[in-house]
Design a protein around this motif. Structure first.
Motif, PDB file in Angstrom:
ATOM      1  N   HIS A  48      -5.012  -3.218   6.147  1.00  0.00           N
ATOM      2  CA  HIS A  48      -5.894  -4.297   6.588  1.00  0.00           C
ATOM      3  C   HIS A  48      -5.217  -5.056   7.727  1.00  0.00           C
ATOM      4  O   HIS A  48      -4.183  -5.690   7.544  1.00  0.00           O
ATOM      5  CB  HIS A  48      -6.171  -5.237   5.412  1.00  0.00           C
ATOM      6  CG  HIS A  48      -6.822  -6.521   5.810  1.00  0.00           C
ATOM      7  ND1 HIS A  48      -8.018  -6.582   6.474  1.00  0.00           N
ATOM      8  CD2 HIS A  48      -6.420  -7.815   5.639  1.00  0.00           C
ATOM      9  CE1 HIS A  48      -8.348  -7.856   6.694  1.00  0.00           C
ATOM     10  NE2 HIS A  48      -7.388  -8.608   6.202  1.00  0.00           N
TER      11      HIS A  48
ATOM     12  N   GLN B  34      -5.035   2.608   3.919  1.00  0.00           N
ATOM     13  CA  GLN B  34      -6.129   1.920   4.606  1.00  0.00           C
ATOM     14  C   GLN B  34      -5.680   0.494   4.935  1.00  0.00           C
ATOM     15  O   GLN B  34      -6.226  -0.484   4.410  1.00  0.00           O
ATOM     16  CB  GLN B  34      -7.380   1.882   3.718  1.00  0.00           C
ATOM     17  CG  GLN B  34      -7.895   3.222   3.273  1.00  0.00           C
ATOM     18  CD  GLN B  34      -8.530   3.999   4.411  1.00  0.00           C
ATOM     19  OE1 GLN B  34      -9.051   3.429   5.357  1.00  0.00           O
ATOM     20  NE2 GLN B  34      -8.470   5.319   4.322  1.00  0.00           N
TER      21      GLN B  34
ATOM     22  N   VAL C 298      -2.735  -5.202   2.687  1.00  0.00           N
ATOM     23  CA  VAL C 298      -3.302  -4.282   1.700  1.00  0.00           C
ATOM     24  C   VAL C 298      -4.817  -4.373   1.750  1.00  0.00           C
ATOM     25  O   VAL C 298      -5.395  -5.466   1.689  1.00  0.00           O
ATOM     26  CB  VAL C 298      -2.796  -4.599   0.282  1.00  0.00           C
ATOM     27  CG1 VAL C 298      -3.433  -3.651  -0.737  1.00  0.00           C
ATOM     28  CG2 VAL C 298      -1.277  -4.496   0.220  1.00  0.00           C
ATOM     29  N   ALA C 299      -5.485  -3.237   1.859  1.00  0.00           N
ATOM     30  CA  ALA C 299      -6.943  -3.206   1.949  1.00  0.00           C
ATOM     31  C   ALA C 299      -7.581  -3.627   0.625  1.00  0.00           C
ATOM     32  O   ALA C 299      -6.997  -3.451  -0.448  1.00  0.00           O
ATOM     33  CB  ALA C 299      -7.420  -1.804   2.317  1.00  0.00           C
ATOM     34  N   GLY C 300      -8.776  -4.185   0.707  1.00  0.00           N
ATOM     35  CA  GLY C 300      -9.566  -4.460  -0.485  1.00  0.00           C
ATOM     36  C   GLY C 300      -9.300  -5.786  -1.154  1.00  0.00           C
ATOM     37  O   GLY C 300      -9.996  -6.146  -2.106  1.00  0.00           O
ATOM     38  N   THR C 301      -8.309  -6.532  -0.698  1.00  0.00           N
ATOM     39  CA  THR C 301      -8.009  -7.829  -1.298  1.00  0.00           C
ATOM     40  C   THR C 301      -7.811  -8.862  -0.200  1.00  0.00           C
ATOM     41  O   THR C 301      -7.231  -8.567   0.849  1.00  0.00           O
ATOM     42  CB  THR C 301      -6.764  -7.767  -2.206  1.00  0.00           C
ATOM     43  OG1 THR C 301      -6.554  -9.050  -2.823  1.00  0.00           O
ATOM     44  CG2 THR C 301      -5.520  -7.370  -1.429  1.00  0.00           C
TER      45      THR C 301
ATOM     46  N   ASP D 113       0.812  -1.217   0.000  1.00  0.00           N
ATOM     47  CA  ASP D 113       0.000   0.000   0.000  1.00  0.00           C
ATOM     48  C   ASP D 113       0.843   1.263   0.000  1.00  0.00           C
ATOM     49  O   ASP D 113       0.488   2.262  -0.630  1.00  0.00           O
ATOM     50  CB  ASP D 113      -0.982   0.004   1.179  1.00  0.00           C
ATOM     51  CG  ASP D 113      -0.289  -0.107   2.533  1.00  0.00           C
ATOM     52  OD1 ASP D 113       0.915  -0.400   2.575  1.00  0.00           O
ATOM     53  OD2 ASP D 113      -0.974   0.090   3.544  1.00  0.00           O
TER      54      ASP D 113
ATOM     55  N   ASP E  36      -9.191   4.055  -2.726  1.00  0.00           N
ATOM     56  CA  ASP E  36      -9.872   3.336  -1.651  1.00  0.00           C
ATOM     57  C   ASP E  36      -8.958   2.327  -0.968  1.00  0.00           C
ATOM     58  O   ASP E  36      -9.378   1.652  -0.015  1.00  0.00           O
ATOM     59  CB  ASP E  36     -11.095   2.595  -2.201  1.00  0.00           C
ATOM     60  CG  ASP E  36     -12.157   3.547  -2.721  1.00  0.00           C
ATOM     61  OD1 ASP E  36     -12.259   4.665  -2.187  1.00  0.00           O
ATOM     62  OD2 ASP E  36     -12.876   3.171  -3.678  1.00  0.00           O
ATOM     63  N   VAL E  37      -7.720   2.216  -1.453  1.00  0.00           N
ATOM     64  CA  VAL E  37      -6.794   1.204  -0.950  1.00  0.00           C
ATOM     65  C   VAL E  37      -5.664   1.814  -0.132  1.00  0.00           C
ATOM     66  O   VAL E  37      -5.355   1.350   0.969  1.00  0.00           O
ATOM     67  CB  VAL E  37      -6.198   0.392  -2.123  1.00  0.00           C
ATOM     68  CG1 VAL E  37      -5.110  -0.548  -1.633  1.00  0.00           C
ATOM     69  CG2 VAL E  37      -7.297  -0.359  -2.849  1.00  0.00           C
TER      70      VAL E  37
ATOM     71  N   PRO F  97      -1.248  -5.930  -5.789  1.00  0.00           N
ATOM     72  CA  PRO F  97      -0.823  -5.985  -4.389  1.00  0.00           C
ATOM     73  C   PRO F  97       0.152  -7.115  -4.101  1.00  0.00           C
ATOM     74  O   PRO F  97      -0.103  -8.269  -4.447  1.00  0.00           O
ATOM     75  CB  PRO F  97      -2.144  -6.196  -3.644  1.00  0.00           C
ATOM     76  CG  PRO F  97      -2.989  -6.954  -4.612  1.00  0.00           C
ATOM     77  CD  PRO F  97      -2.616  -6.447  -5.972  1.00  0.00           C
TER      78      PRO F  97
ATOM     79  N   ALA G 298      -7.520  -7.079  -7.329  1.00  0.00           N
ATOM     80  CA  ALA G 298      -7.775  -7.657  -6.010  1.00  0.00           C
ATOM     81  C   ALA G 298      -8.434  -9.025  -6.158  1.00  0.00           C
ATOM     82  O   ALA G 298      -8.943  -9.375  -7.221  1.00  0.00           O
ATOM     83  CB  ALA G 298      -8.683  -6.728  -5.196  1.00  0.00           C
TER      84      ALA G 298
END
Length: 362
Positions: A340, A338, A146-149, A118, A334-335, A139, A321
């Motif tokens: 995870h 952020q 990493v967010a979203g995945t 990220d 959006d990633v 990613p 993702a």
């Protein structure tokens, strides 16, 4: 972007297993699927700061089979020197982003596929916006933060290495009546520790997302002894703090803390509290360099193909993702920034508790 014939690809941030498999997929899809030329940029953004830019043409002859299996990255990478705040030898900081933009122009590329975590993707997004260059992110990070995945490239191999370490530590722990403490990587997230600890039969797993007390750890060891167990396996994520909340780092005072030492701290405290003989193993970068497991090779192939297809469809500022058992993509905005983390109420934590694993908070 169907009329664009020249794209760039680079790896950025820390290395991990599966990066070469991503590069192979990108080249295969771009060359065979669209007839494009692919430029591999060396050393991430550092290669773009060199003059001439450090790069090479990647064609199918570069990927004859063995690179699918090789760890690391043939392009090299860097996790230092933010171009927007680049450190100079005299201590000053300089915005060198315009040099990166000039590097893109020198290569005459019309789109970029960036493989990174990220932090790297956030920097690449800003650079490509400045250069008006379409960017598709892939990613990768052993930390899996990493967010979203659901998964990032390199994570599965790192978990496999840590699980294998537990498999090797268990027999010697039982042979010598010892507590074995294994410190694993993961930066600020405990995904590796949690997954490997469950898979490797750990008795105690400590992650930064769940607070712990030494009394609870001692209680777990005492419980094992009452069950006539003469050993224990403890997994500790590197970002876990002391009971007093202090970070344990190998580089105190540095601009960016480099974690290291929490395993020895926990080992010493357990020895004092239980009277047991304790040994500590710190895996470190062994987790980065393993031969990519099939899961990482598979995700690398899926992500690489989808990234090229997104460029062909005219998409930009997207990250590939994996979600809901299929490949997808989402906006980079959006990633980035952020991260995870481990969900204390999530399925893995629930499974660990169900297996009787102590997470330190009870």
């Amino acid at each position: 972007m169907t009329n664009r014939r020249r794209i760039g690809v680079l790896t950025s941030g820390g290395d991990c297993a599966g990066l070469n498999a991503v590069l192979r997929a990108v080249v295969q899809r771009a060359v065979e699927g669209y007839g494009w030329h692919v430029v591999g940029i060396h050393k991430g953004t550092a290669g773009l700061l060199s003059r001439p830019v450090e790069a090479e043409t990647l064609d199918l002859s570069r990927f004859q089979g063995e690179l699918l299996r090789r760890a690391g990255t043939i392009l090299g990478t860097t996790n230092k020197g933010n171009p927007f705040n680049f450190p100079l030898p005299d201590g000053r900081r300089l915005d060198r982003s315009e040099e990166i933009v000039e590097g893109f122009r020198e290569l005459e590329i019309e789109g970029l596929i960036g493989i990174g975590g990220d932090g790297s993707l956030a920097i690449l997004s800003r650079l490509c916006e400045k250069a008006d260059l379409p960017l598709i992110g892939i990613p990768k990070t052993i930390d899996n933060d990493v967010a979203g995945t659901e998964v990032a490239i390199g994570y599965a191999t790192a978990v496999g290495v840590a699980t294998d370490a537990l498999d090797h530590l268990q027999p010697t722990a039982a042979s010598h009546d010892r507590i074995m403490v294994l410190e694993v990587m993961g930066r600020d997230a405990g995904h590796i520790a949690l997954a490997a600890g469950i898979a490797g039969g750990a008795d105690i797993i400590l992650v930064p997302e769940i607070p712990y007390s030494l009394d609870n750890l001692k209680r777990k060891i005492d419980e094992l002894r009452r069950r006539d167990r003469n050993f224990a396996l403890v997994v500790v994520a590197e970002a876990v703090r002391t009971e007093e909340g202090e970070a344990v780092t190998a580089s105190p005072g540095a601009a960016k803390a480099r974690y290291g030492g929490i395993g020895h701290y926990i080992g010493q405290k357990l020895a004092e509290a239980t009277g047991a003989e304790v040994r500590v193993t710190v895996l470190g970068h062994v987790q980065r360099g393993g031969t990519p497991v099939p899961r990482d090779r598979l995700m690398a192939s899926i992500f690489g193909v989808h990234a090229v297809d997104l460029l062909a469809a005219g998409k930009r500022d997207r990250m590939v993702a994996w979600s809901g058992r299929t490949v997808t993509d989402l906006a980079l905005v959006d990633v980035v920034d952020q991260p995870h983390r481990v969900d204390p109420q999530g399925a893995l934590v629930h499974a660990a508790r169900g297996l009787g694993i102590c997470l330190g908070d009870r």
